[in-house]
Design an enzyme around this catalytic site. Structure first.
Site, PDB file in Angstrom:
ATOM      1  N   ALA A   1       0.855  -1.187   0.000  1.00 25.37           N
ATOM      2  CA  ALA A   1       0.000   0.000   0.000  1.00 25.37           C
ATOM      3  C   ALA A   1       0.891   1.237   0.000  1.00 25.37           C
ATOM      4  CB  ALA A   1      -0.867  -0.013   1.250  1.00 25.37           C
TER       5      ALA A   1
ATOM      6  N   GLY B   1       0.438  -5.233   0.775  1.00 26.41           N
ATOM      7  CA  GLY B   1      -0.642  -5.311  -0.209  1.00 26.41           C
ATOM      8  C   GLY B   1      -0.169  -5.903  -1.528  1.00 26.41           C
TER       9      GLY B   1
ATOM     10  N   GLU C   1      -0.453  -9.456  -1.116  1.00 24.50           N
ATOM     11  CA  GLU C   1      -1.886  -9.786  -1.043  1.00 24.50           C
ATOM     12  C   GLU C   1      -2.523  -9.790  -2.433  1.00 24.50           C
ATOM     13  OE1 GLU C   1      -2.382  -6.775   2.040  1.00 24.50           O
ATOM     14  OE2 GLU C   1      -3.282  -8.322   3.314  1.00 24.50           O
TER      15      GLU C   1
ATOM     16  N   GLU D   1       3.683  -5.399   7.363  1.00 23.89           N
ATOM     17  CA  GLU D   1       2.783  -4.390   7.960  1.00 23.89           C
ATOM     18  C   GLU D   1       3.024  -4.183   9.440  1.00 23.89           C
ATOM     19  OE1 GLU D   1       1.952  -6.734   5.856  1.00 23.89           O
ATOM     20  OE2 GLU D   1       0.453  -6.045   4.419  1.00 23.89           O
TER      21      GLU D   1
HETATM   22  N1  CAA Z   1       4.508   3.594   0.095  1.00 24.51           N
HETATM   23  C1  CAA Z   1       4.999   4.820  -0.203  1.00 24.51           C
HETATM   24  N2  CAA Z   1       6.292   5.080  -0.450  1.00 24.51           N
HETATM   25  C2  CAA Z   1       7.135   4.054  -0.397  1.00 24.51           C
HETATM   26  C3  CAA Z   1       6.717   2.741  -0.086  1.00 24.51           C
HETATM   27  C4  CAA Z   1       5.340   2.527   0.153  1.00 24.51           C
HETATM   28  N3  CAA Z   1       4.848   1.315   0.420  1.00 24.51           N
HETATM   29  N4  CAA Z   1       7.787   1.930  -0.089  1.00 24.51           N
HETATM   30  C5  CAA Z   1       8.856   2.697  -0.403  1.00 24.51           C
HETATM   31  N5  CAA Z   1       8.453   3.980  -0.592  1.00 24.51           N
HETATM   32  C6  CAA Z   1       9.291   5.112  -0.989  1.00 24.51           C
HETATM   33  C7  CAA Z   1      10.297   5.498   0.079  1.00 24.51           C
HETATM   34  O1  CAA Z   1       9.735   6.411   1.007  1.00 24.51           O
HETATM   35  C8  CAA Z   1      11.410   6.117  -0.748  1.00 24.51           C
HETATM   36  O2  CAA Z   1      11.009   7.414  -1.095  1.00 24.51           O
HETATM   37  P1  CAA Z   1      12.118   8.592  -1.186  1.00 24.51           P
HETATM   38  O3  CAA Z   1      13.080   8.159  -2.252  1.00 24.51           O
HETATM   39  O4  CAA Z   1      11.313   9.799  -1.509  1.00 24.51           O
HETATM   40  O5  CAA Z   1      12.755   8.654   0.170  1.00 24.51           O
HETATM   41  C9  CAA Z   1      11.392   5.288  -2.041  1.00 24.51           C
HETATM   42  O6  CAA Z   1      10.082   4.671  -2.078  1.00 24.51           O
HETATM   43  C10 CAA Z   1      12.429   4.196  -2.109  1.00 24.51           C
HETATM   44  O7  CAA Z   1      12.346   3.443  -0.912  1.00 24.51           O
HETATM   45  P2  CAA Z   1      13.670   2.925  -0.145  1.00 24.51           P
HETATM   46  O8  CAA Z   1      14.629   4.056   0.015  1.00 24.51           O
HETATM   47  O9  CAA Z   1      13.210   2.229   1.086  1.00 24.51           O
HETATM   48  O10 CAA Z   1      14.258   1.898  -1.240  1.00 24.51           O
HETATM   49  P3  CAA Z   1      14.905   0.476  -1.051  1.00 24.51           P
HETATM   50  O11 CAA Z   1      15.205   0.014  -2.421  1.00 24.51           O
HETATM   51  O12 CAA Z   1      15.963   0.523  -0.015  1.00 24.51           O
HETATM   52  O13 CAA Z   1      13.732  -0.475  -0.449  1.00 24.51           O
HETATM   53  C11 CAA Z   1      11.558  -1.461  -0.299  1.00 24.51           C
HETATM   54  C12 CAA Z   1      12.595  -0.749  -1.195  1.00 24.51           C
HETATM   55  C13 CAA Z   1      12.074  -2.832   0.147  1.00 24.51           C
HETATM   56  C14 CAA Z   1      10.279  -1.613  -1.056  1.00 24.51           C
HETATM   57  C15 CAA Z   1      11.336  -0.592   0.979  1.00 24.51           C
HETATM   58  O14 CAA Z   1      11.049   0.734   0.570  1.00 24.51           O
HETATM   59  C16 CAA Z   1      10.196  -1.048   1.841  1.00 24.51           C
HETATM   60  O15 CAA Z   1      10.364  -1.945   2.651  1.00 24.51           O
HETATM   61  N6  CAA Z   1       9.018  -0.400   1.695  1.00 24.51           N
HETATM   62  C17 CAA Z   1       7.901  -0.662   2.554  1.00 24.51           C
HETATM   63  C18 CAA Z   1       7.165  -1.893   2.131  1.00 24.51           C
HETATM   64  C19 CAA Z   1       5.980  -2.114   3.016  1.00 24.51           C
HETATM   65  O16 CAA Z   1       6.031  -1.929   4.221  1.00 24.51           O
HETATM   66  N7  CAA Z   1       4.869  -2.534   2.410  1.00 24.51           N
HETATM   67  C20 CAA Z   1       3.671  -2.783   3.121  1.00 24.51           C
HETATM   68  C21 CAA Z   1       2.857  -1.542   3.132  1.00 24.51           C
HETATM   69  S1  CAA Z   1       1.450  -1.737   4.161  1.00 24.51           S
HETATM   70  C22 CAA Z   1       0.312  -2.577   3.234  1.00 24.51           C
HETATM   71  O17 CAA Z   1       0.577  -2.982   2.149  1.00 24.51           O
HETATM   72  C23 CAA Z   1      -0.996  -2.701   3.951  1.00 24.51           C
HETATM   73  C24 CAA Z   1      -1.989  -3.532   3.295  1.00 24.51           C
HETATM   74  O18 CAA Z   1      -2.103  -4.681   3.616  1.00 24.51           O
HETATM   75  C25 CAA Z   1      -2.919  -2.955   2.322  1.00 24.51           C
END
Ligand code: CAA
Ligand code: NAI
Length: 705
Positions: A63, A109, A112, A132
């Site tokens: 998400a 998500g 999912e 999450e």
């Molecule tokens: N939403 C919004 N922005 C996100 C994002 C997300 N899910 N994941 C990453 N970003 C953004 C970061 O803020 C960053 O932005 P900036 O460059 O402006 O700082 C950019 O994307 C790159 O992210 P990273 O610097 O972290 O890049 P990375 O290559 O080191 O890692 C990643 C990539 C593994 C995807 C890491 O960003 C990460 O773990 N993201 C979170 C993933 C997550 O938690 N997903 C679950 C979300 S909750 C959900 O999905 C709920 C549900 O059930 C519906």
């Protein structure tokens, strides 16, 4: 505006491509686009099957995390979740085989959506997970119901409660992936989808009940997961909520389980825990953004390094470099110290090998990257030198003067000083633009924080290089200003001052530690000092006395110096604030400390009194946040989030509480200010409200707003 979700047909397979850089998050328009394109594929006579894939470097990373802060209330959360559940049910009911093609990460998500597809294929480097919980929530789009059906309850419990990523090979073994694609992912996914279409096969995850059929085993796994969490959750609620939701997959049918998930998600997403963790997620990325430094700012490549001093910190710093594959020259003043330093490093690697974390060959390879020396040979070749000699001003100045002579003009000169003035070392080196503080935390090879101390003359290139290097070393680099103790230790002095005063006023060492571990710290302030070494703080105080200063204003407890004089340096000498049995690191309370506290209280005319855990937490947190406000006002930290990241990664401040500044915001700044004023009246003028705290409280703002 580019299309977020694209559609084309290739070899009779509809390819639905999500294109929402940087990580293909499910921002508004993306879920809708996927639904629309899959419906289009279902109706398209030219398509026999469908592949869902991500453009760029990744599948869907989850998400859009920014959305969580915009959910106003429980009703809105329930509405939003019901909509996404209905969307995924519709995907799963696609009449043509629907295959998720995964590269990069399928997280939250993203996984999912992939699990609502009929099949999943991925490249060998792909990773999947339900992280999450790290944001204080549970999977909210059916993950807690589909994952146990696909991979079994124990795997679902582990992935959801710990937020770990699973490798492609593990995901294949556990049934999350159906095939690993070597070579071109899209071509492999299309071939897989065509084969399923030819065989007329469609498999809906929600109908797979075999892996949850043994309800008793599943319920036992849930009970065991809850018991395990008591040791590691440190007061966080979301890990338990994940177990509750997964348990519903065992006790209710799919629809009922989803309904339960939707309700639990709503409770979590509106919690302070989630707000704190989401804020930290962005703060951890924000720290790398420093005014004047762009992503492509010139930075030097660090291919080789030298460390001066092979003591507690120098050894750990050398290991950090070696672990990142960077060879290190390790210099000591004498052979005995050098041998001791090297043997500690070897022992640390061998402990890792004995736990199966690395192989014997890796131990030897790591050690072969360290070149020990008593001289300066090779220093003219390295890209960076980290100085980690005793915390002694004159000694460090002389080391920097030498480094200015023996290194290349473009070599970065970093000091690991805990407190001292970087600018003086810069001057001594004769090359101030290349001098910076690299303040690691003990044990340096483990702790993630690196304070990057910006001196008056540190060049932008030096700072940009330090930020990139931190990432390479697996650290969270935070740029801070050059003041006594920088940010982490400057604030810590106030935390410790309050702890010592509470001790004198009547609390015991173990009671103070317990109050703070109950709050969520991995160790309390006294166990922490016994690990770090009571001598370290004592030497800093000696230096300060020599220049007529104290660390934190107010009454200074005499007990820490008394322990130092007794040779009680902590774990390393078998006694400090606690006693330690030989070969055992478990702290044993020592009545001697009570005696010292009684005497100290009598000398200050105090009658000792019982002190509640709430007062302990409130006083140390108020002291931390008030000094944090001073640090911010002086520009020593760029943002409140930088301070919170420092405390989470440097001192184990409980993540779900967000850090000292988030804690203050949660309490409300007027309430925090009222506490400072109350303590001033009760305990004395050393409690002085930070002008920034006063201003923000008057304006009805928080540190973050
Ligand atoms: N939403 C919004 N922005 C996100 C994002 C997300 N899910 N994941 C990453 N970003 C953004 C970061 O803020 C960053 O932005 P900036 O460059 O402006 O700082 C950019 O994307 C790159 O992210 P990273 O610097 O972290 O890049 P990375 O290559 O080191 O890692 C990643 C990539 C593994 C995807 C890491 O960003 C990460 O773990 N993201 C979170 C993933 C997550 O938690 N997903 C679950 C979300 S909750 C959900 O999905 C709920 C549900 O059930 C519906
Ligand atoms: P330590 O006493 O364990 O190690 C210092 C080492 O430097 C000794 O082995 C000593 O022989 C060596 N040394 C002295 N002069 C030298 C010279 N001219 N050339 C080469 N080596 C020399 O001290 P520790 O704890 O490792 O601290 C080092 C620095 O790191 C200090 O500035 C300290 O403030 C800082 N620091 C310490 C932390 C801790 O928790 N111990 C945490 C963060 C920073």
């Amino acid at each position: 505006m580019p299309e977020l979700v694209r559609y084309h047909v290739q070899e009779e397979v509809a390819v639905v491509t999500v294109d929402n850089p940087p990580v293909n998050a499910l921002s508004p328009g993306v879920p809708e686009g996927i639904s629309e394109m899959v419906a289009r594929a279902a109706a398209d006579p030219a398509a026999r099957a469908v592949v869902l894939i991500g453009a760029g470097t990744t599948f869907i990373a989850g998400a859009d995390i920014r959305i969580f802060g915009t959910i106003p209330d429980r009703e809105a959360s329930l509405r939003r979740s019901r909509e996404i559940h209905a969307r995924l049910l519709a995907l799963e009911d696609c009449p043509k085989p629907l295959v998720a093609a995964i590269h990069g990460t399928a997280l939250g998500g993203g996984l999912e959506f992939a699990m609502a597809c009929h099949y999943r294929v991925g490249v060998p480097a792909a990773r999947v997970g339900q992280p999450e919980v790290l944001l204080g929530i549970i999977p909210g789009a059916g993950g807690t119901q589909r994952l146990p059906r696909l991979a079994g309850v124990p795997t679902a419990l582990e992935l959801c409660t710990q937020g770990n990523h699973s490798s492609a090979s593990r995901a294949l073994a556990e049934g999350i992936l159906d095939q690993i694609v070597e070579g071109d992912l899209l071509a492999g996914a299309i071939a897989f989808a065509r084969a399923k279409a030819a065989a007329g096969e469609i498999r809906k995850t929600r109908h797979l009940d075999a892996r949850i059929a043994d309800r008793q085993a599943g319920l036992t796994a849930c009970a065991a997961a809850r018991a395990g969490l008591r040791k590691i959750a440190r007061g966080a609620r979301a890990p338990y909520a994940c177990v509750d939701a997964i348990e519903a997959a065992l006790t209710l049918d799919f629809g009922g389980g989803c309904q339960r998930e939707i309700e639990i998600f709503a409770d979590c997403v509106l919690s302070a825990e989630s707000r704190n963790l989401v804020r930290l997620f962005f703060a951890e990325r924000e720290v790398a953004k420093v005014p004047g430094i762009a992503k492509d700012s010139p930075a030097r490549q660090i291919r080789s390094a030298a460390v001066v001093g092979a003591g507690t910190m120098g050894g750990g710093i050398a290991m950090s470099y070696v672990n990142a594959g960077i060879p290190v020259i390790l210099r000591e003043a004498g052979q005995e110290a050098l041998d001791r330093g090297l043997s500690v490093i070897r022992k640390n690697y061998e402990i890792s090998a004995s736990k199966g974390k690395i192989s014997k060959e890796q131990v030897e390879r790591a050690l072969s990257l360290i070149r020990p020396t008593l001289g300066w040979e090779g220093f003219d070749q390295v890209d960076i030198v980290v100085e980690a000699v005793f915390e002694n001003f004159e000694l460090k100045k002389s080391v920097f003067a030498e480094l200015g002579r023996v290194t290349r003009p473009d070599c970065i000169l970093a000091s690991n000083t805990s407190t001292l003035d970087i600018d003086q070392f810069a001057q001594a080196s004769g090359r101030p633009a290349s001098v910076v503080g690299h303040h690691f935390f003990s044990p340096a090879n483990v702790m993630k924080l690196l304070e990057i101390v910006r001196g008056k003359h540190s060049s932008l290139e030096t700072i940009a290089t330090s930020l990139q290097l931190a990432k390479k070393l697996g650290k969270v680099g935070v740029v801070v200003g050059n003041c006594f103790g920088f940010v982490a230790n400057r604030m810590l002095a106030y935390y410790l001052r309050e702890a010592h005063l509470l001790l004198e006023e009547g609390a015991s060492v173990s009671q103070i530690d317990q109050a703070l571990t109950d709050f969520g710290f991995p160790v309390g302030p006294y166990a922490m000092q016994d690990i770090a070494g009571i001598d370290v703080g004592a030497r800093i105080r000696q230096y300060l006395r020599s220049i007529g200063k104290t660390r934190a204003e107010g009454p200074q407890s005499v007990i820490p110096d008394q322990l130092y004089e007794m040779g009680r340096y902590g774990q390393k000498t078998g006694a400090g604030w606690y006693r330690y049995e030989p070969g055992n690191r478990a702290p044993v309370p020592d009545p001697l400390i009570e005696e010292l506290a009684e005497k100290a209280a009598a000398a200050r005319g105090l009658t000792r009194r019982p002190i509640a855990a709430e007062e302990i937490v409130s006083r140390v947190m108020t002291a931390l946040a008030n000094e944090g406000a001073n640090v911010l006002a002086e520009g020593m930290a760029l943002r409140p989030g930088d301070i919170d990241v420092i405390y989470v990664h440097g001192f184990g401040f409980p993540r779900h509480r967000g850090g000292p500044m988030a804690y203050a915001d949660h309490l409300g700044l007027p309430a925090m200010l009222a506490k400072v004023r109350e303590y001033r009246q009760t305990f004395g003028d050393h409690w002085s409200a930070s002008p920034l705290l006063e201003r923000l409280a008057a304006e009805g703002k928080g540190f973050y707003s």
